[in-house]
Every structure is written in C-alpha cells, then in structure tokens.
Design an enzyme around this catalytic site. Structure first.
Site, PDB file in Angstrom:
ATOM      1  N   CYS A 106       0.836  -1.198   0.000  1.00 43.54           N
ATOM      2  CA  CYS A 106       0.000   0.000   0.000  1.00 43.54           C
ATOM      3  C   CYS A 106       0.873   1.251   0.000  1.00 43.54           C
ATOM      4  CB  CYS A 106      -0.974  -0.056   1.177  1.00 43.54           C
ATOM      5  SG  CYS A 106      -2.330   1.111   1.014  1.00 43.54           S
ATOM      6  N   HIS A 235      -3.470  -5.664   1.018  1.00 41.10           N
ATOM      7  CA  HIS A 235      -2.759  -5.876   2.279  1.00 41.10           C
ATOM      8  C   HIS A 235      -2.641  -7.352   2.645  1.00 41.10           C
ATOM      9  CE1 HIS A 235      -2.542  -1.690   3.803  1.00 41.10           C
ATOM     10  NE2 HIS A 235      -3.578  -1.506   3.009  1.00 41.10           N
ATOM     11  N   GLU A 237      -0.823  -8.566   4.971  1.00 44.14           N
ATOM     12  CA  GLU A 237      -0.711  -8.676   6.432  1.00 44.14           C
ATOM     13  C   GLU A 237      -2.068  -8.525   7.121  1.00 44.14           C
ATOM     14  OE1 GLU A 237      -0.251  -6.040   4.726  1.00 44.14           O
ATOM     15  OE2 GLU A 237      -1.104  -4.386   5.874  1.00 44.14           O
TER      16      GLU A 237
END
Lengths: 275, 996
Positions: A106, A235, A237
């Site tokens: 990002c 994302h 994560e």
C-alpha cells in the site's frame, strides 16, 4: 541447521500497519523481527545493512499530503544519516545491491514506486516510471479483492500462488505507467505479479469494483527484474488468520490466512541457497 | 518574495477529484457543468532561487508521471470560470506544513508554504454558443460547495480575461502579529448589567450569578495580600477570567448534571435530586461493582479522561466517546476531523496512556435531500454529511485506527445542530515498571511538559462556545482543523516514552487548552507554576490569555520527574516531536501562571475547582399526547417493506462504511459489512487487539432519539437495550460488558429563550432514571460518559432544538472470537427463529413516521425478561449452536428478516402466526413494531434440540426456514401470503438512498 534470517519493519511519520506486518514476519518464521522507527535509521542507531528483509508497511507517510508517499520518498532521497556522509537512500541502494528482499504494501508500494525502486527497469533505483494515483472513484475504499498471480513472474513473493484474496484500503491505488513502452516491458518481463481479477482468479478485470481503483491493465502489484523487490496495493498482512476473512463465519477456510504465503515465500527464499 | 508553484494533471489523466466536484455541482447545486479540473497551488514564502523552485516543483510537490508544473504562471487554459480556494490566515494548513518540511529538507532553506486549490470550470455550451455558466453560478459554486467562508477565502477568475502568462499574484495568508502580547485587567466591581455584558462579549458563557461569585472572590483580604506579593491587584486579569470561564463551563463542569433538581413528576409528586450524575450514573456503577465483588473488572471509572477496565491479567482496555457538534455545524470537515483526533487523545491521555485500537462514530443529521430554505448560518445537511464523513475519514484513516462500527441517524431537527459522536478505544499494559497503569500520580516538583503541536488562535473559546446555542456571533476561532500526522508522530513518541517509564502522568489538551489540562492535573500535586512565554507558538502576537486557553490540537501535557526530563526531551528530539518544559507542579495550593516574570493568573486551586456553587433547577414532567394514527393495513405489504428499507434510518450505509478503514491493525473479526457479498449490516464489531491471542473485544452502539417525542425514559431504555443486544447478537456476554453514556440535549435550563426548559430538564431526569434502572438490571456498568447540553440553534425568531439524544455505547470482552456470529443466513434448510416477544409498540416507530405520525405506544424494555434471554442466547452462541443472529431495531421484524436474508443471499419463508406476540392483530404492526430485546436467529436443523433447550423459558419460536430461492416469503396472521418479494428488489430498495 538453517540460516538465521532477520526482518526489519520501518515505521514512523504516519505508517500504521507495522504491527501486523511484523506479526506476519514472525508467523512466517523469521528469527528476528524488529519494528524500527525511521528516526533510529536517521540517527544511525539502526542500519538496514543488518537485516535481510525490508518491510515498508501501509499508512499515510506525512499524511500523503503531497500525493501518496511523496514526502516520504523525499525524506529517503535527501535525509542524511547522522554521523557520516551517507543518505538514507544509500542504505536502500546497498540493500538492493546485496540482493536482499523488499516488500512494500500500500503506502510502502507507493513509496517504492515514487522512489523509482519499482519497477526499476534500468537498475538505477531512483527514476520514477510508473505511478499510483487517485482511484477512479475519487474516494478511499476498504474492500476485499481477488488477485490473480502471474506464474511466469520472477517475483519471489508470489511463487506457487495461483490467486489470493485480500483487502485493499486506499484512496490512491490506480496504477499508471509513464507510457506504452514501460507497460509493454512490464508485461514482457512478467513484472506484473498480481492483477485484480474475477472471483475464480482466471481473468484480470478492469471492471469496478473487482478492480477497485481503475488500475491500467488491472495491475495490483509489480516486482523488479530480480523479483526481489515487490510492491502491491492490497494488504497481505491483513489476512493472516481465517477470522480476518470477511466470510469466515460462512465458509470453510484453512486456519492460516492467504496473506501469509507472501511472507513464507520471502523466508524460504532467504533460507535457501539461491540467496 | 513569494512564488507560486502550480501542479496540474497532464493531458488524458483522469482528475478524480475534479470529477467528484463536477458531480456534486450537478447533484447538489443543480448547475450544469461540463468539466471541472483541479490544480494544486503552493505559495512559497522564502528565499528560494529559481533552480530550487524547479527542483521542489518537480521533486516532492508533483508526480512526474502524470502531472505538470508551472512556476509563477498559470496552468489553466480555456475555461469559463476559475475558482481558487485557500485558507484564511492562521487556519491550520497541513499540506502547506508538509510541503514546507519537504522543501527545507531538499534545499536546506526554511520556507513557509501555503496551499490553495483551483477549480477550473467549463460550462456546457449549447448550439448557439451562449455562455450557460454565469458569474452568479460561479459564486454559488464557490460559496455553497467549495469554500467555507469561516476558514477559507476564494477568488473567482473570468476565463475571458485570464492571462495564463501573468497567472495569479502570490498571496501569503500570514498572521500579522498585530500587537505586543499584553494582559488586560477587568474591573468586576460594576453593575449587574455590565457583568452580563462582559460575559457575553468575551464568550465566557457565565451566568450573572457566576459572574458575581468571581467579583466577590477578589474581596477577601488574605487573597488580596497574596496577590499583591506577585504584583496583582483587586481586579481580575483577562487570563484569570478566561481560565475560570473555561474551568466553570458547562462543557467542563457539567453543571446541569451536577445540579440540585426539584423534579415534579406530573402526578403531583415533587422529588429532590441531588446531582443526576451522582444519583443515577455513578450510583449504578457503584452498585454493580459492589455486586461483582472480587470479580470487579472495572479499574478506573468517571475519574480520568476515559474509563478503564480489565481485559486480562496483562492488559487493560480504555474507552471514551465524545461529541463535536458545534464546530461541525460551522465547519463540518474541520469540526469532525478535530472531533475524532480529539477523542483519540482521551484514551491516549488516560492512566499512563493507551495505544488506540478502534474508533466508532455515530452521526445525527438532517436528511441530505432537505429542500426547503435554510435558516441563516446553517449549512445544507448534504454538505454537513459529506464534510463530517470526510473529516472523520481523514482523522481515523490517517491515524491508523480502524473505524469498526457506527451508525447514521436522520431527523430534520438535527438541522439546528448536527451531532457528531466520535469514540475511541485503547489498550495498555496493566503494569509498567511494576506499577499499575490505570491510576495517575503527580508529585510536587514534577515538570509540566507540553508535547506535540504548537499554539495558535485556533480553537479559542471552544469549551465556552459549545456551552451555548449556535447564534449569530458564534466565534470563528472556535473552529479548527486537526492534523492526524502530527498527532501520530506524537503518539508514536509517547508510547516509547511510556514504555521506558519516562513520564509520571499524561493528559490531553482538549477543551480549555492548558488552563484545563494543567488545571486538572495540578489537583494531583496541589498546585502549579507555569510560564506561558515558554510555550511554542504558531505565530507571534498571542496574548497570554489566548495561549492559556487555546485549543490548538495535537498536544498532550505530561508530568515528568526532573530526573528523567533530559532523557524524555532527548527522545522527543530524536523522534522529531516538539516537547517543551513550561513549569512545574507544586503543592502550594495555587494555580499560578506567569508570562515571563509577570504573573497573569493567581487563583486558589480550591476556588478554581470548587468555587462554583451547585445550580438549583426545576423540572416538570408533562407527558405529551400525540394523535393516534388511523391508517388501515396497506394491501401491498411487500411494497411497504421496500418503502421501509428505503427509510434513511434503515437503509444501507455502505457508501460511508467503505470509506473508513475498518481493518487496519490486523485484528478485524466481525466487520461492519458482512454476508455473502460483504454488504450486510453487522450488529456490532469484534476485534482481536492482540494478534497472538483469540481473546477479543465487542463494540456496539444504541441510539433511538425518535422515542424522545413520547418519553425520554423509554428513549434511553431502548438505546441502552439496543447497544447491549447488538453486542449480545455477535457473541458478547452480559457479565463482561461495560457501557458509556453520551447525552446530547437541547438547553434544559428555563430562561426567556427557553420557556420549556423545565420540560426538557424533566426529559433529562427521566432518561437518567432509565439509565439507572436498565444498567443495574443488566449489570452493565457505565465506565465513562459525556454530555453536551446546548444543542439548539437560535437566530432571530428561528429556534431549532434537537430531539433529546442518548448514545449508549458498549465495550465487551469476548473470551474466544472464533465463537462470534454474524447476521447473514448461512445455509438453505436452516431454521428461522424469533427470540423475544413482540408487542403493539409502534409509537415513535419508523412505520408511523412513514405515515407522518408519532403515536404514543413507545417500546418498553422489559429488562428482567430480556436479561434472561441475553444470557441464554450467549450460552447458545458460546456452544456454537447459532448460525446467524440479527437484532430487531428500526423497522422491527420485517426489516430484520429482509436484511438477514439478503445479506446471506438466501431466501427465508416464515409464518407470522408463529411469532411470539401479544396484543397485535395486524400484519403491518407485527412486521414493523419496534418492541425491544428481540432477534432473528437461524439454526442448523441438527442444533434445534440443543438450541431450544438452551433458550428454555424464553419467549422464542421457530417461524420458518431458510430456502434456496432468492425470495422473502411471509405468510400473514390470516390465511394469506402477505409478502413474496425478490431479495434483489428488497436489497436494491435498501441500498439505493445513500449510495452517493
């Protein structure tokens, strides 16, 4: 006995995904994972050279006030490290030259692109040839998207993946190359590692909202020629456990979230003989 | 000399912001325009050489792949009108600040940068090539959409006379230091009328009685003698007066909640209430905690900036909800942004300081399609909606705190003042360096250190201003714009400092600024001495009183042990955060403020905090009677259901939810949107704050102001029940649930302006009584709360008062998030249950509102019955017996069934005859009654027996099943099928209204 591998997660000035990024590294088996505030790098108490895997997490560097990651890139390019004549950029350059791994998610992807470290077609690290700009919708959006992986890509991180389902959370994720030639090279060299796709990961799509931002050729993530620097807007994560999945209460899902695969690939590459 | 750098998009690059503005011009203002192009302008005030300007323009300020730059000439070409919008002097310019820092790093030269933005507008040309866009149109676009006159200025440039080579002359909105800082003395030995005038002119919001107390304070010889020693006399300084006004404001002192009230219940009985806060709210919490005994998990309630409860042995949770209504009325974006980053500082400044882990927002607006003339100074509700939404987006997203839950409430009376509730939760280690973190201690001799942003004139009089209604002279300076990144940098630093145990105590600078933060914390040591001249300022020329009470954002005040101050300040420098020692805490008993050597405030701590006498108020309850509606049951109930799903208070809020990051920090478990295509409305949020654990947090809200039209007792009871049942619906347990109350009222003090003040106060009394009754019945203690009592608008003859509104928020601990349940149906063949009994309770309902009626039969919570149901349901959910669970709220059972079905993408077939009900003979009433404490749940057939056993004794019934066809099929109380609607059509009706 396998090699010890270490990861650094840089934070500060508006970065905000550092905890889950570090968590992903730990789950992926990194022996040492440090969340390091950028001031530690600037005052010389920490050095990139001491790590194998550099994580640039999501967030809003300086509020993205001058365009996403612009002020952050300016800092890395021009800020000097205390106690020497080195700029922070020199540490980045050395890190890349050493063949180590960099993952930008990002805002971290935006940073890599604006620094010129991705796609870095000429190996100069500092000439910007693509960009990430305002979503076609003109708004920040949080939504989950399907991503189709390019099996022919040299990308270390997406090895063995067919597709992956992750959330995007950004207002400036529309990928635009400088010109047709750059775009053509990205395709030809298979540097486009991830594209927004339909639900079965079969076809890339430019249809909203599957392609949430209007990215040219549905580009969601790209790597450099060595496949060792990788950036993506979604994302990974944010999907480390099945309870992160928006439909975990209605679907049979493996315990481990899909995003972890990228970090596991990074770890196994660093432990392997090819590194 | 100043220079202008303009940045525009290159040929063929989509200008998404320009597109959005074009759409808004057409939709909001109904002015046809062909295109809008945006150009960013940086006005550079500093000694840059031409080469350096070019480097800045092509470097940090622009994107070389898609943008072009121009220095000291214009980029715009071929337009009808160009509108350039920039800030007025002194208004926070976050982008300008970042640009200045970037250029300084690039060139090594300090510069000031001011930003503005151009909107280049082209009208639609008809065949005769007539101009369709007039200057008047451009004026309207500028004043009604692009610029807020309070904080921004704009120029309109005619395309016909535009010379791009000359461009626009640079304008530097620098704040001119108009005076040398000085302190004025104000003589209070004047007639009463003069005292009133002083209070009004200075926006002190003090009553005559309070002004008299201030006057008389300076008649005490001992005090005068002490004042003489520091050079003060028998008149009050402006700093003293302002500081006392802040500390004694309704906003800070909650005078109404602490008042002695004579309450006439309307049936001939009058009771004395000595502080609603003590007798209803605090008493309830005290009693619940006594009942919990050694299992009490409350750690700090009502004494700090937020409430603190135990999460587990090693971690505590912190929660606070605030409002930022008045500033949001004047500047929706800045007001709301400041609202969210402001409430962030409450948990952050609570105990030893908490890491922030979630936000929750509730907005109350007038309908965005409002189409009647607007009273003076009131912004259009659509503009408020967009501005507030965006302010909270920027505040929350840029701070990296997930917005996990919230809601939107619509009522025309919020035209008078929108309500902007912002809440934030945090987590902190239970101990640091072996010491508990939920308490605060300050020792005499500790240094007073301010960190974060600098002080300007912004936000002066915020506390006193919000203690008044919105009026003609509402001060511009009360509006401010927050800077989430300055705050993020500061919180990053302070969390490191906290973990290294470098400070003793922390508190935030919010309402009342330093006067409040230092004034409050100085109670812990017993006094303070502080030099305002040391405070870092944004620009020169501030008077001492302004520095003292300015509400400039992003600041925390800390008490630092002198032995650790060097290390603390060193760390701040390293992490690029400003930290300044302003003075020290003492035990002198005096609040002593200097400006350099000159004393500007010397007030006894006891007078500052306890000098204000208790208010005496009267409340008289007279229950309103509304006509009962007498419309017949409509023949087309499918159509009626669609009309209900399209009600603003019921319809999907997805367009807002998607623009908030609800997943950052990685612990998202139940998201605000859920279901087969991720767009169903979740009842509550579940998050996992510690990524290596499955322990979780549940966050929910309840708010139902429409019931206030009938009885605020039931309004409050229903809000509390809603917040609790929302939490229970996803899996929370009553025995680990904490509450927060947040009252927004219209002025309840009888006066000439407010002749019905006694009624409004009676409404407040009744709401508080409900709060006591309900929270004690459920065993859900309030741990913190807030009130905002002057939500009225008065200009000329127009007075608009909001409906009395209680937002009740809940925070629960969940042992295992993997047990959480979402509201969407899961599989065909699952059994559909209704839990809880339906009564004929349509007073104040959406169904009546759809028919233009209020009625009288307001929903009544039966807490004992509900509690048993909630406990049983929790057991069933914990045992994994429940496939989906959705609470019935606005729109009742009909809406809940429709939402459950279309969220899961599967049909539901039910029979209303099976629904547990009492006193209902009509289908529409059964479908849309808003009886509380009810759920729609679906169960796997194999779980039926165990589920029914778990809920034995509760009013539940199986009413049908989940079907594979995409329809909602409802058989009525008679023999007829009353609804047979495609889910797609129902969902479309629900999604359409707010899909902007």
């Amino acid at each position: 006995m396998s090699k010890k591998i270490s990861a650094i997660v840089i934070t500060g000035n508006g970065t905000n995904c550092e905890l889950e990024m570090a968590h992903a590294c730990r789950l992926a088996g990194f022996d040492e994972v440090d969340i390091v505030h950028i001031s530690e790098l600037l005052c010389g108490t920490k050095r990139l050279d001491d790590y194998d895997f550099l994580n640039l997490p999501g967030g809003f560097l300086n509020g993205d006030d001058l365009g996403s990651a612009k002020a952050g890139a300016n800092r890395i390019l021009h800020a000097a490290v205390a106690g020497g004549r080195e700029r922070l950029f020199d540490q980045f350059a050395r890190f890349i030259a050493a063949g180590k791994l960099i993952l930008g998610v990002c805002n971290g992807f935006q940073l890599l692109v604006k620094l010129g470290m991705l796609p870095d077609l000429d190996g100069l690290y500092d000439r910007q040839t693509v960009t990430l700009t305002y979503n076609d919708s003109g708004r920040f959006e949080d939504r989950w998207v399907h991503l189709r992986a390019n099996a022919a890509s040299p990308c270390i991180f997406t090895r063995g993946l067919r597709g992956i389902y992750l959330p995007v959370r950004h207002g400036e994720g529309k990928f635009i190359p400088q010109d047709e030639e750059i775009l053509e090279r990205l395709h030809r060299q298979n540097l486009i590692a991830l594209q927004y796709s339909n639900g079965e990961y079969r076809e890339a799509t430019t249809d909203y909202p599957a392609n949430p931002n209007g990215s040219i050729d549905a580009i969601a993530g790209i790597c450099n020629e060595t496949g060792r620097i990788f950036g993506l807007m979604p994302h990974p994560e944010a999907y480390l456990h099945r309870t992160n999945h928006p439909r975990w209460t209605r679907e049979e899902l493996p315990e481990e979230g899909m995003g972890l695969a990228l970090f596991r690939n990074a770890a196994s590459f660093l432990r392997s003989n090819s590194f | 000399m100043a220079h202008r750098i303009e940045i525009g998009f290159g040929e063929g690059i989509r200008d998404a912001l320009g597109e959005k503005i074009r759409k808004r011009i057409i939709e909001h203002l109904r002015i046809p325009v062909d295109s809008v192009q945006t150009i960013e302008v940086y006005t550079i005030d500093g000694p840059l050489a031409p080469g350096e300007l070019g480097k800045a323009a092509r470097g940090p300020l622009s994107d070389p792949v898609i943008q072009e730059t121009a220095i000291d000439h214009g980029i715009a070409r071929g337009f009808d009108w160009l509108i350039e919008v920039g800030f007025r002097p002194g208004v926070t310019d976050n982008v300008g600040k970042t640009a200045g820092e970037a250029i300084a790093l690039l060139t090594g030269k300090p510069v000031r940068v001011y930003t503005s933005r151009q909107y280049v507008i082209r009208g639609i040309r008809d065949r005769c090539a007539l101009d369709t866009l007039t200057r008047a149109d451009a004026e309207r676009i500028a004043s009604e959409l692009l610029a807020n006159d309070l904080i921004q200025r704009y120029d309109i440039i005619d395309g016909k006379t535009w010379d791009p080579a000359a461009g626009i002359k640079p304008y530097v909105p620098r704040v001119m230091g108009e005076n040398r800082p000085r302190t004025e003395e104000i003589d209070l030995n004047v007639p009463d009328a003069e005292l009133v005038r002083i209070s009004q002119e200075r926006v002190l919001a003090l009553s005559l009685e309070e002004m008299r107390i201030l006057r008389d304070y300076l008649k005490n010889d001992a005090i005068l003698a002490h004042r003489k020693e520091v050079g003060l006399g028998a008149t009050m300084t402006d700093a003293e007066l302002e500081c006392l006004a802040q500390t004694w404001s309704e906003h800070c002192k909650h005078k109404i909640f602490n008042a002695r009230i004579a309450y006439d219940d309307g049936e001939g009985n009058t009771r004395e209430i000595d502080s609603l806060f003590d007798t209803c709210i605090k008493r309830s919490t005290r009693e619940i905690r006594e009942r919990m005994g050694t299992n009490d998990w409350c750690l700090s309630v009502f004494s700090d900036n937020a409430g603190i409860i135990r999460f587990n042995d090693d971690w505590n949770l912190v929660f606070k909800v605030e409002t930022h209504n008045s500033p949001s009325a004047l500047d929706p974006y800045g007001g709301a942004l400041t609202g969210i980053v402001g409430v962030n500082r409450d948990p952050f400044g609570c105990g030893k300081g908490a890491k922030l882990i979630f936000n929750t927002d509730v907005f109350c607006f007038a309908p965005p399609d409002y189409d009647r003339p607007l009273p003076k100074r009131i912004l259009h509700p659509r503009r408020i909606y967009e501005g507030v939404r965006e302010g909270v987006e920027h505040g929350g997203n840029k701070s990296g705190i997930p917005t996990v839950n919230g809601c939107l409430v619509f009522d025309e009376r919020y035209l008078g003042k929108p309500l902007v509730y912002c809440g934030t939760g945090g987590i902190m280690p239970a101990r640091i360096a072996g010491t508990p973190t939920h308490t605060k201690e300050i020792l005499s001799g500790d240094l007073i250190v301010m960190t974060g942003g600098r002080i300007g004139k912004d936000g002066i009089h915020g506390a006193t201003f919000s203690s008044e209604e919105l009026h003609e002279g509402s001060p511009v300076t009360a509006v401010q714009i927050g800077d989430p990144i300055t705050q993020k940098k500061m919180t990053d630093f302070l969390l490191v400092a906290r973990d290294r145990d470098l400070y003793r105590a922390i508190t935030d600078n919010g309402a009342g600024g330093l006067s409040s933060s230092v004034g409050e914390t100085a109670r812990l040591s017993g006094g303070c001495e502080l030099d305002l001249k040391k405070a870092p300022l944004k620009y020169p020329g501030l008077n001492p009183w302004e520095i003292l009470i300015s509400e400039s954002q992003e600041r925390m005040t800390l008490a630092v042990d002198p032995a650790k101050s060097e290390e603390f300040l060193k760390l701040a420098r390293k992490m690029d955060v400003e930290a300044t020692v302003l003075g020290r805490y003492t035990d002198s008993g005096w609040f002593h403020i200097r400006y350099g050597e000159e004393t500007v405030v010397l007030i006894e701590m006891s007078f500052l905090h306890d000098g204000l006498p208790q208010m005496n108020l009267r409340a008289v309850w007279a229950p309103p009677r509304h006509p009962e509606p007498d419309f017949p049951e409509p023949p087309d109930l499918g159509g009626a259901l669609k009309a209900m799903l399209s009600r603003l208070n019921i319809c999907s809020k997805e367009s807002v939810v998607r623009q908030y990051d609800h997943e950052v920090q990685g612990g998202s478990v139940v998201k605000p949107l859920t279901g087969v295509v991720n767009d169903g409305p979740s009842d509550a949020a579940v998050i996992r704050p510690l990524l290596d654990s499955f322990e979780g947090i549940v966050v929910a809200n309840g708010v139902c102001p429409r019931y206030s039209d009938i009885d605020t007792y039931h309004m409050a009871a229903c809000a509390i029940d809603e917040a609790i049942r929302n939490a229970v619906a996803v899996g929370a347990s009553l025995d680990r649930l904490a509450g927060l109350d947040n009252f927004c009222w219209c002025d309840p003090v009888r006066s000439e302006k407010t002749p019905d003040g006694e009624h409004k106060l009676a409404q407040l009394v009744r709401a508080n009584e409900a709060l006591y009754d309900l929270t004690t019945a459920y065993g859900v203690p309030c741990i913190s709360g807030k009130d905002s009592m002057k939500n009225d608008y008065q200009i000329g003859e127009v007075r608009i008062s909001i409906p009395p509104t209680l937002l009740f928020s809940t925070l629960g601990k969940m042992e295992d998030v993997r047990k959480a349940v979402t509201m969407d149906v899961k599989r065909p063949g699952d059994l559909v249950y209704v839990l809880g009994k339906t009564f004929r309770e349509l007073g104040g309902s959406e169904w009546y509102a759809l028919h233009g009626a209020i009625g009288n039969g307001v929903p009544r919570v039966q807490a004992e019955t509900a509690k048993a149901l909630y406990e049983a349901l929790h057991r069933a959910i914990s045992a994994g017996l429940v496939a989906s669970c959705h609470d019935c709220s606005d729109g009742g059972l009909g809406v809940a069934l429709a939402e459950t079905a279309f969220a899961g993408g599967l049909g539901i077939a039910v029979d209303l005859k099976a629904v547990p009900a009492e006193g209902i003979g009509r289908n529409d009433e059964l479908l849309f009654s808003e009886s509380q404490s009810r759920f729609v749940a679906t169960i796997r057939p194999e779980a039926q027996e165990a589920f029914e056993a778990a809920l034995a004794g509760c009013a539940i019934a199986r009413i049908g099943e989940v079907i594979p066809d995409g329809v909602l099929r409802i058989d009525g109380l008679g023999e007829k099928r009353i609804i047979d609607e495609e889910l797609a059509a129902l969902k479309a009706a629900w999604q359409k209204p707010l899909a902007f």
